[in-house]
Write a protein that holds these residues in place. Structure first.
Motif, short mmCIF file in Angstrom:
data_model
loop_
_atom_site.label_atom_id
_atom_site.label_comp_id
_atom_site.label_asym_id
_atom_site.label_seq_id
_atom_site.Cartn_x
_atom_site.Cartn_y
_atom_site.Cartn_z
N ARG A 100 0.84 -1.09 -0.27
CA ARG A 100 0.00 -0.09 0.22
C ARG A 100 1.48 1.03 -0.22
O ARG A 100 1.89 1.56 0.92
N SER B 281 2.50 3.32 3.05
CA SER B 281 3.61 2.45 3.90
C SER B 281 4.73 2.88 4.15
O SER B 281 5.38 3.02 2.85
N VAL B 282 5.80 3.33 5.06
CA VAL B 282 6.99 4.33 5.87
C VAL B 282 8.07 3.15 4.58
O VAL B 282 8.26 3.69 4.25
N ASN B 283 7.72 2.61 4.69
CA ASN B 283 8.79 1.65 4.27
C ASN B 283 8.21 0.95 1.99
O ASN B 283 9.42 0.67 2.13
N LYS C 14 9.91 3.65 0.68
CA LYS C 14 11.67 3.51 0.29
C LYS C 14 11.51 3.27 -0.75
O LYS C 14 12.12 3.53 -1.26
N GLY D 79 -1.26 -4.95 2.13
CA GLY D 79 -1.81 -5.28 3.38
C GLY D 79 -2.28 -3.55 3.56
O GLY D 79 -3.06 -3.26 3.22
N GLY D 80 -2.10 -3.89 5.01
CA GLY D 80 -3.56 -3.39 5.51
C GLY D 80 -5.43 -3.33 5.23
O GLY D 80 -5.40 -4.08 5.21
N VAL E 2 -1.38 -9.58 2.07
CA VAL E 2 -0.17 -9.89 2.47
C VAL E 2 -0.33 -11.86 3.87
O VAL E 2 0.54 -12.82 3.59
N LEU F 152 4.35 -9.36 5.53
CA LEU F 152 4.70 -8.10 5.86
C LEU F 152 4.82 -7.70 4.16
O LEU F 152 4.95 -8.04 2.67
N VAL F 153 4.84 -6.09 4.03
CA VAL F 153 4.94 -5.15 3.18
C VAL F 153 6.02 -4.29 3.50
O VAL F 153 6.27 -3.69 4.10
N PRO F 154 7.22 -4.06 2.03
CA PRO F 154 6.72 -4.01 0.52
C PRO F 154 7.40 -5.45 0.79
O PRO F 154 8.47 -6.27 0.78
N GLU G 7 12.15 -6.34 3.20
CA GLU G 7 13.14 -5.81 4.17
C GLU G 7 13.33 -4.50 2.90
O GLU G 7 14.03 -4.48 2.31
N SER G 8 12.60 -4.35 3.42
CA SER G 8 12.34 -1.83 2.40
C SER G 8 13.39 -1.75 2.51
O SER G 8 14.19 -0.72 1.72
#
Ligand SMILES: N[C@@H](CCC(=O)N[C@@H](CS)C(=O)NCC(=O)O)C(=O)O
Length: 206
Positions: free
Chosen positions: A7, A10-12, A15, A33-34, A39, A52-54, A65-66
Motif C-alpha cells: 500500500r 506505508s513508510v516501508n 522507501k 497490506g492493511g 499479505v 508484510l510489505v513491501p 525488507e525495505s
C-alpha cells in the motif's frame, strides 16, 4: 518489469517507491497490506513469509525488507548517484539506514500509530507524549550531523536519506509541538523540493 507489492501509505513501501522514482525506474505497484489484505494469502506468503510489505519481484528475483530492497535497486541502477561510489560515503549512508530501522522508527512509531491509526477514545496519551519527547531528543543527533553537510551521507541525496526522509515526513506532518532543529528543517525543505519525494512521500498521513 519490476513489481512492488504494498500500500502506498506505508513508510516501508514508500522507501522502495521513492528510490525507483529518483532513478526513473519503471515499476508496477500492487496494493497489499492493511485494508487491502493480500499479505495473508498463501500466494503472497510464498513470496514473503513475514506477511508484510513491501515485497519486490524483479524479473523473477523476489525479495523483502525495505532497506535491503533500496540497497539492491540502487546497486543495480544507481551506482555513483543514489549509491555512493566512495566506500566511506556508502558506509555512512548504511549507518543512517540502520539507525532509522533500529532506533528512529521504534521511537516515533507509538506517536505515529497513536495519532494516525488509533481512534481518539483508545489512545494511550502517555505513550504518545513519551514518543514525541524521545523522538524530538533523538532528532537532535540528526540535526548535529546535518550541521556540516546538506544530506545524510554527503553533498547529494543517497540511499542514506531514503528511510529517514520517509520517516521525517510523518514527524513534520503530525499536528504536534516540535523543537526548532534548523539543520533537520533545511534538509527536510530540500527533500520537499524533489518531485519524487512530493509524489511518493508527501501524502496525507493515513
Ligand atoms: N522490516 C520490514 C518491516 C515491514 C513492515 O512492518 N511493513 C508494514 C507496513 S509499514 C506492514 O506490512 N504492516 C502490515 C500490513 O500493512 O498489513 C521492512 O522494512 O520491510
Amino acid at each position: 518489469m519490476l513489481v512492488i507489492w504494498g500500500r502506498n501509505n506505508s513508510v516501508n513501501v514508500q522507501k522502495a517507491l521513492w528510490c525507483c522514482e529518483e532513478m526513473s525506474l519503471p515499476y508496477r505497484r500492487i496494493d497489499a497490506g492493511g485494508a487491502f489484505g493480500v499479505v495473508n494469502t498463501p500466494e503472497y506468503r510464498k513470496l514473503n513469509p513475514n506477511g508484510l510489505v513491501p515485497t519486490i519481484d524483479d524479473d523473477g528475483f523476489v525479495m523483502w525488507e525495505s532497506n535491503a530492497i533500496v540497497r539492491y535497486l540502487a546497486a543495480k541502477h544507481g551506482r555513483g548517484s543514489l549509491l555512493p561510489n566512495d566506500a566511506r560515503a556508502q558506509a555512512i549512508a548504511d549507518q543512517w539506514m540502520e539507525w532509522q530501522v533500529s532506533l528512529f522508527w521504534p521511537t516515533i512509531r507509538p506517536l505515529f500509530m497513536g495519532l494516525v491509526r488509533t481512534p481518539e477514545a483508545e489512545r494511550d496519551h502517555r505513550a504518545i507524549d513519551n514518543s514525541r519527547a524521545k523522538t524530538a531528543e533523538v532528532l537532535g543527533i540528526v540535526d548535529s550531523h546535518l550541521a556540516s553537510q546538506p544530506f545524510l551521507a554527503g553533498d547529494t541525496l543517497t540511499i542514506g536519506d531514503i528511510p529517514m526522509g520517509c520517516s521525517i515526513w510523518r514527524w513534520m506532518a503530525l499536528p504536534i509541538e516540535r523543537p526548532g532543529l534548523a539543520n533537520v528543517e533545511r534538509w527536510f525543505d530540500a527533500l520537499t523540493q524533489r518531485p519524487a519525494y512530493k509524489k511518493i512521500v508527501m501524502l496525507p498521513l493515513s
